[in-house]
Design a protein around this motif. Structure first.
Motif, short mmCIF file in Angstrom:
data_model
loop_
_atom_site.label_atom_id
_atom_site.label_comp_id
_atom_site.label_asym_id
_atom_site.label_seq_id
_atom_site.Cartn_x
_atom_site.Cartn_y
_atom_site.Cartn_z
N ASP A 100 0.84 -1.19 0.00
CA ASP A 100 0.00 0.00 0.00
C ASP A 100 0.88 1.25 0.00
N ARG A 101 0.78 2.05 -1.07
CA ARG A 101 1.65 3.22 -1.20
C ARG A 101 1.22 4.35 -0.28
N TYR A 102 -0.04 4.41 0.10
CA TYR A 102 -0.54 5.55 0.87
C TYR A 102 -0.82 5.21 2.33
N GLU B 250 1.17 4.90 4.87
CA GLU B 250 1.93 5.75 5.79
C GLU B 250 1.18 7.06 6.03
N TYR B 251 0.62 7.64 4.98
CA TYR B 251 -0.09 8.91 5.10
C TYR B 251 -1.41 8.74 5.86
N ARG B 252 -2.14 7.66 5.60
CA ARG B 252 -3.39 7.41 6.31
C ARG B 252 -3.15 7.24 7.81
N ARG B 253 -2.09 6.52 8.15
CA ARG B 253 -1.78 6.32 9.57
C ARG B 253 -1.37 7.63 10.23
N ALA B 254 -0.63 8.48 9.52
CA ALA B 254 -0.22 9.77 10.07
C ALA B 254 -1.45 10.66 10.33
N ILE B 255 -2.40 10.66 9.40
CA ILE B 255 -3.62 11.44 9.59
C ILE B 255 -4.41 10.91 10.77
N LYS B 256 -4.48 9.58 10.91
CA LYS B 256 -5.20 8.98 12.02
C LYS B 256 -4.58 9.38 13.35
N ARG C 111 -2.81 12.12 13.92
CA ARG C 111 -3.07 13.54 14.12
C ARG C 111 -4.49 13.78 14.64
#
Length: 60
Positions: free
Chosen positions: A45-47, A49-55, A57
């Motif tokens: 999954d390329r994205y 890392e970004y989903r987890r960072a938003i979660k 935050r």
């Protein structure tokens, strides 16, 4: 992480409903048993890392 609970790999053709087991093979028909749960995430999954960072935050 691998689940201990397994399901008969041929349950759709050999049984009326899924047959669960803890062993390597189905206790009723002898077919191989496979992991009953899908992977919790896709390692490619390329994205993710970004989903987890938003979660993270949004939790704070």
């Amino acid at each position: 992480m691998k689940s201990d609970i397994r399901v008969c790999s041929a349950w759709e053709s050999a049984h009326e409903r899924p047959v669960y087991t803890l062993g390597e093979s189905c206790p009723e028909c002898g077919a191989d048993a496979e992991n009953s749960a899908p992977a919790p995430f896709d390692p490619t999954d390329r994205y993710g890392e970004y989903r987890r960072a938003i979660k993270r935050r949004n939790r704070e």
